[in-house]
Design a protein around this motif. Sequence first.
Motif, PDB file in Angstrom:
ATOM      1  N   LEU A  48      62.416  37.420  32.225  1.00 53.81           N
ATOM      2  CA  LEU A  48      63.531  36.730  32.878  1.00 53.81           C
ATOM      3  C   LEU A  48      63.763  37.262  34.286  1.00 53.81           C
ATOM      4  O   LEU A  48      64.598  36.759  35.025  1.00 53.81           O
ATOM      5  CB  LEU A  48      64.795  36.883  32.038  1.00 53.81           C
ATOM      6  N   THR A  49      63.040  38.309  34.639  1.00 56.29           N
ATOM      7  CA  THR A  49      63.045  38.794  36.019  1.00 56.29           C
ATOM      8  C   THR A  49      61.591  38.911  36.452  1.00 56.29           C
ATOM      9  O   THR A  49      60.695  38.915  35.617  1.00 56.29           O
ATOM     10  CB  THR A  49      63.723  40.172  36.141  1.00 56.29           C
ATOM     11  N   GLY A  50      61.387  39.017  37.745  1.00 56.71           N
ATOM     12  CA  GLY A  50      60.029  39.174  38.244  1.00 56.71           C
ATOM     13  C   GLY A  50      59.382  37.847  38.575  1.00 56.71           C
ATOM     14  O   GLY A  50      60.026  36.799  38.588  1.00 56.71           O
ATOM     15  N   ALA A  51      58.069  37.913  38.844  1.00 53.75           N
ATOM     16  CA  ALA A  51      57.375  36.753  39.401  1.00 53.75           C
ATOM     17  C   ALA A  51      57.359  35.548  38.473  1.00 53.75           C
ATOM     18  O   ALA A  51      57.270  34.420  38.916  1.00 53.75           O
ATOM     19  CB  ALA A  51      55.945  37.154  39.757  1.00 53.75           C
ATOM     20  N   ALA A  53      59.751  34.716  36.339  1.00 57.11           N
ATOM     21  CA  ALA A  53      61.090  34.522  35.798  1.00 57.11           C
ATOM     22  C   ALA A  53      61.414  33.052  35.564  1.00 57.11           C
ATOM     23  O   ALA A  53      62.099  32.712  34.603  1.00 57.11           O
ATOM     24  CB  ALA A  53      62.110  35.151  36.728  1.00 57.11           C
ATOM     25  N   HIS A  54      60.910  32.152  36.438  1.00 60.97           N
ATOM     26  CA  HIS A  54      61.252  30.740  36.265  1.00 60.97           C
ATOM     27  C   HIS A  54      60.658  30.184  34.972  1.00 60.97           C
ATOM     28  O   HIS A  54      61.285  29.381  34.300  1.00 60.97           O
ATOM     29  CB  HIS A  54      60.834  29.920  37.487  1.00 60.97           C
ATOM     30  N   GLN A  92      60.163  41.432  31.002  1.00 64.22           N
ATOM     31  CA  GLN A  92      59.692  41.706  32.365  1.00 64.22           C
ATOM     32  C   GLN A  92      58.185  41.523  32.523  1.00 64.22           C
ATOM     33  O   GLN A  92      57.595  42.066  33.441  1.00 64.22           O
ATOM     34  CB  GLN A  92      60.085  43.127  32.786  1.00 64.22           C
ATOM     35  N   ASP A 217      47.266  37.053  41.150  1.00 66.10           N
ATOM     36  CA  ASP A 217      48.398  36.204  40.808  1.00 66.10           C
ATOM     37  C   ASP A 217      49.553  36.391  41.792  1.00 66.10           C
ATOM     38  O   ASP A 217      50.648  35.894  41.564  1.00 66.10           O
ATOM     39  CB  ASP A 217      48.868  36.471  39.377  1.00 66.10           C
ATOM     40  N   ARG A 218      49.306  37.122  42.893  1.00 62.21           N
ATOM     41  CA  ARG A 218      50.365  37.266  43.900  1.00 62.21           C
ATOM     42  C   ARG A 218      49.913  36.765  45.267  1.00 62.21           C
ATOM     43  O   ARG A 218      50.666  36.767  46.221  1.00 62.21           O
ATOM     44  CB  ARG A 218      50.795  38.725  44.016  1.00 62.21           C
ATOM     45  N   SER A 244      51.868  28.642  41.000  1.00 63.03           N
ATOM     46  CA  SER A 244      52.320  29.355  42.194  1.00 63.03           C
ATOM     47  C   SER A 244      51.166  29.634  43.144  1.00 63.03           C
ATOM     48  O   SER A 244      51.359  29.727  44.353  1.00 63.03           O
ATOM     49  CB  SER A 244      53.017  30.659  41.808  1.00 63.03           C
TER      50      SER A 244
END
Lengths: 397, 307, 371
Positions: A48-51, A53-54, A92, A217-218, A244
Amino acid sequence: MLHTHSPLSPALFILLITSLAACNKPETPTASGYGRDLVVKIGAAAPLTGAQAHLGKDNENGTRMAIEDANTQGIMIAGRKVKFELLSEDDQADPKTATVVAQKLVDAKVSGVIGHLNSGTSIPASKIYSDNGIVQISPSATAVGYTGSGFKTTYRVMANDAQQGKVLGNYATQMLGAKKIAVIDDRTAYGEGLAREFIKAAQAGGAQIVAHEYTTDRAVDFAAVLTSIKGKRPELIFFGGMDSQGVPMIKQMRALGLTAKFMMGDGGYTPKLTELAGAAAEGVYASLPGVPLDKMPGGADFSKRYEAKFHQPIQLYAPYCYDAVNVMIAAMRKAASTDPAKYLPELAKLTHNGITAKIEFDEKGDLKGGAITLYQIQKGKWQALQTIDNDAITSTR
Amino acid sequence: MDIFLQQIINGLVQGSVYSMVALGYTMVYGILGLINFAHGEIVMIGAMVALSVIQLLTGAGFPIFFILLISLMLSMIVCMILGYSMERIAYRPLRNAPRLAPLITAIGLSIVLQTLAMMFWGREYHSFPLLFTNDSVHIAGAVITEVQIIIITVALVMMGGLLILVHRTRLGRAMRAVAENPSAAALMGVNSNSVISITFVLGSALAAIAGIMISANYGIVHYLMGALLGLKAFTAAVLGGIGNLRGAMLGGLLLGLIESLGAGYIGDLSGGFLGSHYQDVFAFFVLIAVLIFRPSGLLGERVAERA
Amino acid sequence: MRNALKRFLIIDKRNAPNQKRLAWAAFAVLAIILLALPFAIDGLFGRGWVRVLDFALLYIMLALGLNIVVGYAGLLDLGYVAFFAVGAYCYALLGSPQFGIHLPFWIVLPLGALLACLFGILLGAPTLRLRGDYLAIVTLGFGEIIRIFLNNLNAPINITNGPQGISMIDSIHLGEFSLGRTQEIFGITFPAAHLHYYLFLIFTLLVIFVSLRLQDSRIGRAWAAIREDEIAASAMGINTRNIKLLAFAMGATFGGLAGGLFAGFQGFVSPESFGLTESIMILCMVVLGGMGNVGGVVLGGILLVVIPELTRHLAGTAQQALLGKTVIDPESLRMLMFGLALILIMLWRPAGLWPSSQRRRELIAPAPPSV
C-alpha cells in the motif's frame, strides 16, 4: 548536563515505546457489537506504499467490495448469520515485511488471506500460512514457483507465467505471424518469468528471438535498448513488465521510429496504458487471464460499481480479488464452516463462476484450464480479440 | 552507423538529464560539503506542481506558452520555498553536528516529501502533457525530438549561468568565500547564513526546471521519480568531481553515454553474456576505475589532505 | 561477558565491591528478561511481534557490523547490505533444492561469513585512497553490483535463479532438531519464532561481545586513530591499509553471519531484499542510535525495526480514537511519522540517541573545520 549523562534516557525511551505498544494491543475477537452474528475475519495483504501502491490499493478495494457485498447479502454459514471483516495489511512489496504481516494476520485469527500481490512476497508468506493451516489465495502472483512448494493451503485465481507466456507466444507466432521477435524484460520475478515462458513458446512456434534486452522496474529511459533493438529489425517486441515502464517505452519506441508490433502481458492491460501513452499506444497488444469482464455475468456491473465507489477505474487485479474472496466464501458455505481446516477440502474441488472466469483448481492450487484473453488498443480503447483456453482456441466473437 | 549515432544522442539526452540534477547537488556540496539527498524529491515536487498548474490552466484556453511560463514560475516558487525551509529546519541546526547527522535528516525529508506527494497527487503514474511540438529532427538516420534538443540546451545554459554566477558576481564571490572558510567569510562581512540559504533556494529553482524538462521528455510523472534520478545524478556529480560545476556537467554526460553505449553494445561484444541488464554495473565499474586513478573525480580539485 | 556487560551499563570500576554485586544482580535480571521476552511478547501483543523481535536481532547484528566500519573506523559504507546478501545466498545455495545440496547450518553459516569477509576485502582494496563521500558512492555502487549480479545470474548458467529467488531453503537444524517447527522442550512449547529468537540472541550477544572487546583492543584504538586523523595515525606507525581492510573484513563477516541466519529463518531469498534502501536503513540505525557506541547501535536497531511496526498500529487506531474516522490512509501516515521521527531525533540529538562518550567529548570541543 553533558558529563552526568546516564544510560537512563534511552532506557526511558524504550519504556515509553513499549508502554505505547501496550496501549495498542490488538483486541480479542469478542465482537459483541454484532449481536449473535458470527464474525469472520479475512486478511488482505498487498503493497500500500511504494512504487506499486496503486496496484496494492486496487487489490484492497476489490477485496473490500467482495466483503461488503457478502455482508449485504447476509450469508448464513451453519445456520448463523456471518459478518465478514477485512483486515488489510501493507507488505510494502518486501519479502521480509510480508512474513511479519502474514504472522500478524495469523495472530488475528483470520479465516483466510487474499494476497499477496507479488510473487516475491507471496512465496515466503505461504510458508507461514501453511504452517498455521490458513488458506491463502493470491489474486495476482504469477510465478510458477508460488504453488511449487507443495503447500496444501496455497492457491491462486490468476494464470501463472507458464500458462500466460505460452498463450502469448503462440498468439504472436500463429495469429500475428511474427518471425523475428525482440524481447525486453524488467528483471523482476514477474517480468523475467513471463518473458522466459514467452520465449519458449515463440521459439516453439518457429520464431527467431533476434534480441533479448533488459531494463528495471524503476527505469523511464529505454532509448538505448530500443535503439539496439531497432538495429535488429524485429516484427514484434514483447515486454515482460508493468504499465509504468510500458507507457514511456511505447512513447520512446514510436519517437525512435520503431514500427514493430508491441505486446505485453497482464501488466500492460491497464487504463493507464491507454490514458498515458495516448496515440502511441494504438495497436498495442496485452493479455489478461480470464474472460473479458463484460462477457461474464456480474462483470460489467462490478466495474460500474467499482468506479462509483472508489472514483477511479479498475487498475488491474481488483476483479481477481473479488473472485478470490467469493471462492473462499463459497467453500466456507459448502463446508458449513469458516474453519480453514474444514473448508480447505471443499475449496480444492470447488467450481465457482466468478467475474473473471469459471474457477477450478488443480492439485497444486493453480487454475485449471486457465482461459486467457488477448486485447488490443483500438481507437484508444482496450478491445477483446480472443479468449484462448490454454490449448484450444475459441473465439469470443 | 545510424544506430551508433542514435546511441550517442540517447546518451547525451540521458546525460543532460543527469547533469541538470547533478548541478543542484554539486552546488550545495561545493558550499556546504553536504550531500542534499532530498534534492531528487525537490525535482519530483517541481514536476508535480507544474503538472497540477498545467492541468488547471489547460481548459481555460490560454496560449500554450503562457501556461508553460506560469507553471514554470509557480513550480519554481514552490520549490524555492521548500528548499529554503528544508535548509532552515533540517540542515541549519545540524551545521556543527557530526557529519552523518544531516544525511539522516535528508533521508527523513525524502520519506516525508515522497509520502506527502503520494497523499497529494496519488499513488499512480500521471501523464505529463505534451508542452512542445513532438516534431523530431532527423540527422543521418538518427532521430532527436525537439524536447530533447531543449533539454541539452537547458542543461548547458544552466551550467553556464551558474559558472557566471559563481565566478563573476558579488554573490558568487561570497559563495566561494563561505565554501572556503565560513568563519573567515563572516569576518569579512559575508552573511554566511543568507548565502547558504540563497544557495539552497537557487538549487531548488534549478531542480524545478529540471523536473519540468525531465517530465516533458518522458511524459510521465510519479511520486517516486526523484529517488532513482537523485541517485544517478549524485553518481554523476561524484564522477565529475563533486563540488565542481563543470564536473557535474561532464559527469552527467559521461554517465549517460556509458549507460547507452554499454546497454547498446556490450551485449553483442560479450556474446550475449553481459547484456543491458548489467548497464548499471558498467557505470559503477567506470566510476570505480576513475576514482582509483583520480580519487576526487575527473575535475575535482586535489584538496590538500586535511584532518 | 560480565565485563562486557559492565561496560554496557557504564558501571564505574572504582566503587568495586558494591558495584560488583550490583553488576551481578543487573546481569541476572537482564538475563531473565531476555530469556522470558518472547513469551511475554507473544502473550501481550501476539506472535507477529516475536517475529518483529527476531528481525530486530538480525538488524542489530547488521548494525553492529556496520558500526565497525562506520562507527569505529569512520569509513562511510552505503553498500553494506551486499555482505548480508552474500551470506544469505551462500546459505541458500548450499541448503536448498537449487543445487540439491543440503549442508548443515554449522558448516554453511561460517562459510557464508567467510565468503562475506572475502568480499569485504575485495571492496576495501580498491577504495583505500578514497575519502568521505567518494567512498560512500563507491560502496553504494558495490552494493548495487552485487545485487545486480544476484538478479541476473540465472543465465546462461542458472546459479542464483535470478529474480525468482530461491525458495524452500532448509530451516536451521541440528540433526533431527529443526528450528523451523514448533518444538517441545521440558514440557514447554517453543514455536519456530521463539526458537529463532534464542539462536539469534546467542549470535547477537556474541557480536556485541566481539564489538566491545574490539573497541578496547589495539585494533580498536588504531581504528579510532585513523578515524580521527589518518595522516597522524600513519605517522604513529599504524599500517592504515591493513587496519582499514580489517575493518571492512570484520564488518562484512558480521553481515554475512546475519545473512545466513536470515536465509534459514525466512526460507526464501530474492534479490529484492538486498536493495539500497536496506543499506540506508542499517546506516540509519547506526547513526540514529549513536555511532561507535555498542549500546547506542543496539538501541538504534531496535527502534528502527519497532517504530515502523508500531506506527503501523498507531496510524490507524490513533486516528480512529482521536478523530473518530480515518482521515489519512494509515499507511501514508505511517511513512510520514517514520520520516518525521528520523528528522526529529536527529535534530534533538545530533550525535545519536546514545552517543559514545568519546564522541560526546568531541562535540563539546569547538567544531572542527567542515571538510
